[in-house]
Design a protein around this motif. Structure first.
Motif, PDB file in Angstrom:
ATOM      1  N   UNK A   1       0.848  -1.186   0.000  1.00  0.00           N
ATOM      2  CA  UNK A   1       0.000   0.000   0.000  1.00  0.00           C
ATOM      3  C   UNK A   1       0.882   1.234   0.000  1.00  0.00           C
ATOM      4  N   UNK A   2       0.563   2.160  -0.891  1.00  0.00           N
ATOM      5  CA  UNK A   2       1.291   3.422  -0.957  1.00  0.00           C
ATOM      6  C   UNK A   2       0.284   4.557  -0.993  1.00  0.00           C
ATOM      7  N   UNK A   3       0.723   5.727  -0.586  1.00  0.00           N
ATOM      8  CA  UNK A   3      -0.172   6.862  -0.610  1.00  0.00           C
ATOM      9  C   UNK A   3      -1.158   6.799   0.540  1.00  0.00           C
ATOM     10  N   UNK A   4      -2.261   7.466   0.332  1.00  0.00           N
ATOM     11  CA  UNK A   4      -3.260   7.540   1.389  1.00  0.00           C
ATOM     12  C   UNK A   4      -4.531   6.833   0.958  1.00  0.00           C
ATOM     13  N   UNK A   5      -4.619   5.590   1.279  1.00  0.00           N
ATOM     14  CA  UNK A   5      -5.825   4.825   1.012  1.00  0.00           C
ATOM     15  C   UNK A   5      -6.748   4.956   2.213  1.00  0.00           C
ATOM     16  N   UNK A   6      -8.056   4.937   1.945  1.00  0.00           N
ATOM     17  CA  UNK A   6      -8.971   4.963   3.080  1.00  0.00           C
ATOM     18  C   UNK A   6      -9.036   3.561   3.685  1.00  0.00           C
ATOM     19  N   UNK A   7      -9.697   3.440   4.816  1.00  0.00           N
ATOM     20  CA  UNK A   7      -9.709   2.162   5.520  1.00  0.00           C
ATOM     21  C   UNK A   7     -10.363   1.056   4.712  1.00  0.00           C
ATOM     22  N   UNK A   8     -11.412   1.361   3.971  1.00  0.00           N
ATOM     23  CA  UNK A   8     -12.058   0.342   3.144  1.00  0.00           C
ATOM     24  C   UNK A   8     -11.112  -0.173   2.069  1.00  0.00           C
ATOM     25  N   UNK A   9     -10.354   0.730   1.471  1.00  0.00           N
ATOM     26  CA  UNK A   9      -9.378   0.332   0.451  1.00  0.00           C
ATOM     27  C   UNK A   9      -8.251  -0.499   1.073  1.00  0.00           C
ATOM     28  N   UNK A  10      -7.814  -0.117   2.262  1.00  0.00           N
ATOM     29  CA  UNK A  10      -6.781  -0.891   2.956  1.00  0.00           C
ATOM     30  C   UNK A  10      -7.287  -2.294   3.282  1.00  0.00           C
TER      31      UNK A  10
ATOM     32  N   UNK B   1     -11.369   1.581  16.840  1.00  0.00           N
ATOM     33  CA  UNK B   1     -11.553   2.957  16.405  1.00  0.00           C
ATOM     34  C   UNK B   1     -11.244   3.172  14.918  1.00  0.00           C
ATOM     35  N   UNK B   2     -11.560   2.167  14.112  1.00  0.00           N
ATOM     36  CA  UNK B   2     -11.411   2.288  12.666  1.00  0.00           C
ATOM     37  C   UNK B   2     -12.806   2.357  12.056  1.00  0.00           C
ATOM     38  N   UNK B   3     -12.975   3.222  11.065  1.00  0.00           N
ATOM     39  CA  UNK B   3     -14.270   3.385  10.400  1.00  0.00           C
ATOM     40  C   UNK B   3     -14.201   2.894   8.972  1.00  0.00           C
ATOM     41  N   UNK B   4     -15.290   2.269   8.518  1.00  0.00           N
ATOM     42  CA  UNK B   4     -15.359   1.747   7.151  1.00  0.00           C
ATOM     43  C   UNK B   4     -16.594   2.266   6.446  1.00  0.00           C
TER      44      UNK B   4
END
Length: 88
Positions: A6-15, A85-88
């Protein structure tokens, strides 16, 4: 298929999707909330532990034993990770 970092800023759903892709060596199109443990040959007990390590790495959490056992689907993974504390 090679592991994708993973590179850059992916959101939690993408991660989350990328973690499943990396751990199970599947196409991202297969990663839906309905995807369940042992539903596909790629998600066996060995791959499950790889997935847990991938999720812990990507989200910087340490999942407890009950969470590891209870993580039986993509939807359940979101629910469990939300406790950290992670949001999807």
């Amino acid at each position: 298929m090679s592991k994708i970092r993973l590179v850059g800023t992916l959101n939690n759903s993408e991660k989350l999707v990328q973690s499943f892709v990396n751990a199970l060596n599947i196409d991202s199109q297969q990663v839906t909330d309905d995807l369940s443990y042992n539903e596909i040959p790629e998600w066996d007990s060995t791959a499950h532990m790889i997935l847990i390590a991938e999720l812990e790495d990507q989200f910087d959490v340490m999942l407890d034993t009950d969470d590891i056992i209870d993580m039986s689907s993509v939807a359940q993974a979101k629910k469990i990770l939300s406790k950290y504390d992670l949001n999807f």
